[in-house]
Design an enzyme around this catalytic site. Structure first.
Site, PDB file in Angstrom:
ATOM      1  N   TRP A 322      57.522  12.662  57.152  1.00  0.00           N
ATOM      2  CA  TRP A 322      58.221  12.309  58.387  1.00  0.00           C
ATOM      3  C   TRP A 322      57.232  11.907  59.471  1.00  0.00           C
ATOM      4  O   TRP A 322      57.499  11.009  60.273  1.00  0.00           O
ATOM      5  CB  TRP A 322      59.056  13.506  58.856  1.00  0.00           C
ATOM      6  CG  TRP A 322      59.735  13.292  60.178  1.00  0.00           C
ATOM      7  CD1 TRP A 322      60.947  12.720  60.406  1.00  0.00           C
ATOM      8  CD2 TRP A 322      59.229  13.652  61.478  1.00  0.00           C
ATOM      9  NE1 TRP A 322      61.238  12.696  61.754  1.00  0.00           N
ATOM     10  CE2 TRP A 322      60.194  13.270  62.438  1.00  0.00           C
ATOM     11  CE3 TRP A 322      58.064  14.269  61.922  1.00  0.00           C
ATOM     12  CZ2 TRP A 322      60.032  13.477  63.803  1.00  0.00           C
ATOM     13  CZ3 TRP A 322      57.886  14.477  63.286  1.00  0.00           C
ATOM     14  CH2 TRP A 322      58.858  14.081  64.201  1.00  0.00           C
ATOM     15  N   HIS A 323      56.067  12.547  59.488  1.00  0.00           N
ATOM     16  CA  HIS A 323      55.085  12.262  60.523  1.00  0.00           C
ATOM     17  C   HIS A 323      54.452  10.889  60.351  1.00  0.00           C
ATOM     18  O   HIS A 323      53.990  10.300  61.340  1.00  0.00           O
ATOM     19  CB  HIS A 323      53.993  13.331  60.535  1.00  0.00           C
ATOM     20  CG  HIS A 323      54.398  14.583  61.242  1.00  0.00           C
ATOM     21  ND1 HIS A 323      55.110  15.578  60.606  1.00  0.00           N
ATOM     22  CD2 HIS A 323      54.200  15.000  62.521  1.00  0.00           C
ATOM     23  CE1 HIS A 323      55.324  16.564  61.485  1.00  0.00           C
ATOM     24  NE2 HIS A 323      54.799  16.236  62.641  1.00  0.00           N
ATOM     25  N   GLY A 324      54.400  10.374  59.159  1.00  0.00           N
ATOM     26  CA  GLY A 324      53.799   9.059  58.982  1.00  0.00           C
ATOM     27  C   GLY A 324      53.779   8.622  57.536  1.00  0.00           C
ATOM     28  O   GLY A 324      53.791   9.444  56.617  1.00  0.00           O
ATOM     29  N   PHE A 472      55.071   7.788  66.058  1.00  0.00           N
ATOM     30  CA  PHE A 472      55.940   8.388  65.051  1.00  0.00           C
ATOM     31  C   PHE A 472      57.403   8.091  65.329  1.00  0.00           C
ATOM     32  O   PHE A 472      58.253   8.428  64.552  1.00  0.00           O
ATOM     33  CB  PHE A 472      55.723   9.907  64.998  1.00  0.00           C
ATOM     34  CG  PHE A 472      54.299  10.278  64.627  1.00  0.00           C
ATOM     35  CD1 PHE A 472      53.605   9.550  63.686  1.00  0.00           C
ATOM     36  CD2 PHE A 472      53.663  11.325  65.248  1.00  0.00           C
ATOM     37  CE1 PHE A 472      52.310   9.875  63.353  1.00  0.00           C
ATOM     38  CE2 PHE A 472      52.357  11.667  64.914  1.00  0.00           C
ATOM     39  CZ  PHE A 472      51.686  10.935  63.973  1.00  0.00           C
TER      40      PHE A 472
END
Length: 472
Positions: A322-324, A472
């Site tokens: 989810w962060h990257g 993000f």
């Protein structure tokens, strides 16, 4: 546009607050929506149309879900809503990552790579997608009634205080406030105090630490051990004061408008284990993952410890992704997931016996190692840097500015202040919940105005003003 920019601080915010305060209550949502659309369009003029269109479509999908009575129809409408929102997130955020990995595999096999035009990433898509998902799921579960007006739903998703970088505000937390809210002068002052506190964290601490972290991580040659550790510690401070400062600013802005957004940080660097760290770091993401992913997977109510550990592992792999869109983010998620499992097995009991301060030091040690994977672009860069941290030559403390050393010292004290009674008392003063009369409110107003003006002066004079979570 970011909160710590001169454009926002001297132009956008004052004009918005003036208009928002002067209009009657029935027009406040319209003003907020108009300014929020401008705020987003300023940095992403093309993507604002995608965001607005998808939000309107989602509103009517969820309305159809609510009106349907047959379970199968309700599930179909839910899947359409989830499919659209997750599909947009997958395309814009992960398509490049997927194609790059496929092309790497094809090239290794001697096959021509796929021709591909890189997809640009809409600002804040990870944050507002999670908010759209909470709306759909909460209505599907019959935990909440849907909003009656599409404009209110647009306000929920596009509201500029939290749409770019959180906190992740769940629908049930602000549903009543979207329809009707009261903004008192006390709320506006408390919100302004909170905003300026976050601005101070960002400008006076995060930016100073970040400049040194960037210098060290960007060295052409491998750093010696002391320099490598200093860079990692500086980055740990930067990402905390950067993100926590932004959350403070978002919560403060919301309070000035009558919203009560959830807290997002609670002194994470005093955590006594990684489980405790995730109760304190990016709290709204952790709760989202727990309620909408971990519990549906079975949570703690599973038939075996192996399934429990698998659930934790999956949740944190996805949290990393989810962060990257990078394998390093996946590794970072797996790293934290591993220590969560170790906490369940033995580590939490072990750190409890150590005492709070040694346990906090050990937890920070683990977290800082994880931040190296978070900071670096590739796995090899991360392992090279970790090799310098643990195997490099020790040549003494690196030469850097006195300003950095003072800022680092302040950041360390601020990060661990709540471990002492005096620190907790100061924290209570910095985060007032109410004012008894104007005599207690006046010093806060004066100090906050000075902080605001001084931050603007510092931002004007320095060229380094990034925001880590903006991408993000």
């Amino acid at each position: 546009m970011v909160f710590s920019s001169i454009l926002f601080l001297l132009y956008f915010l004052p004009v918005f607050l003036l208009v928002y305060t002067l209009v009657p209550a029935r027009a406040k949502n319209a003003v907020l929506l108009a300014f929020s659309t401008l705020f987003y369009a300023w940095g992403a003029p093309v993507f604002v149309f995608v965001l607005v269109a998808s939000t309107i479509i989602d509103f009517y999908l969820v309305r159809s879900l609510h009106l349907a009575s047959a379970p199968q129809k309700r599930k179909s409408w839910l899947l359409l809503s989830l499919g659209m929102n997750i599909g947009l997130l997958a395309y814009f955020k992960y398509a490049n990552f997927f194609v790059d990995n496929v092309n790497a595999a094809l090239t290794a096999a001697g096959i021509n790579a796929i021709a591909w035009t890189s997809v640009a990433l809409p600002i804040g898509i990870s944050f507002y997608t999670f908010q759209t998902l909470t709306y759909s799921i909460d209505v599907y579960r019959r935990e909440m009634e849907p909003l009656e007006k599409v404009s209110d739903y647009l306000v929920y998703i596009l509201s500029f205080p939290q749409m770019i970088a959180g906190p992740i505000v769940r629908f049930q937390e602000v549903a009543a406030q979207l329809r009707e809210r009261v903004t008192l002068p006390e709320d506006q002052l408390i919100g302004f105090v909170r905003f300026t506190l976050g601005l101070a964290k960002k400008v006076f601490i995060a930016n100073v630490l970040g400049a040194e972290a960037d210098r060290i991580f960007g060295l052409d040659a491998s750093p010696d051990m002391a320099t490598a550790w200093l860079g990692a510690i500086a980055y740990a401070g930067q990402i905390y004061f950067d993100f926590a400062g932004y959350s403070d600013m978002a919560i403060g802005l919301g309070r000035m408008m009558g919203f009560r957004f959830p807290e997002n940080f609670n002194s994470p660097y005093v955590a006594t284990n990684i489980t405790d760290f995730w109760r304190r770091w990016h709290i709204t993401l952790g709760r989202w993952m727990r309620d909408y992913l971990y519990i549906p997977l079975g949570g703690n109510r599973v038939s075996s410890k192996a399934r429990l550990y698998f659930n934790l592992w999956v949740v944190f792999l996805l949290s990393g992704l989810w962060h990257g869109a990078s394998w390093n983010f996946v590794i970072w998620g797996a790293f934290h997931g591993t220590f969560l499992i170790l906490d369940r097995l033995f580590l939490a009991k072990w750190t409890e016996r150590m005492g709070r301060f040694p346990a906090a030091v050990l937890t920070c040690f683990i977290v800082i190692i994880g931040w190296v994977f978070f900071r670096m672009e590739t796995f090899s860069e991360a392992t090279d840097y970790l090799s310098a941290m643990f195997g490099g030559a020790w040549t003494g403390l690196p030469a850097t500015s006195a300003k950095f050393w003072w800022t680092l010292g302040v950041s360390l004290i601020a990060s661990g202040a709540v471990l002492t009674a005096a620190g907790r008392k100061i924290e209570g003063l910095l985060y007032p919940k109410a004012f008894t009369d104007w005599r207690t409110a006046l010093p806060y107003l004066v100090i906050s105005l000075f902080t605001y003006a001084f931050a603007c002066a510092v931002i004007t004079g320095q060229g380094f003003n990034p925001f880590i979570y903006f991408r993000f």
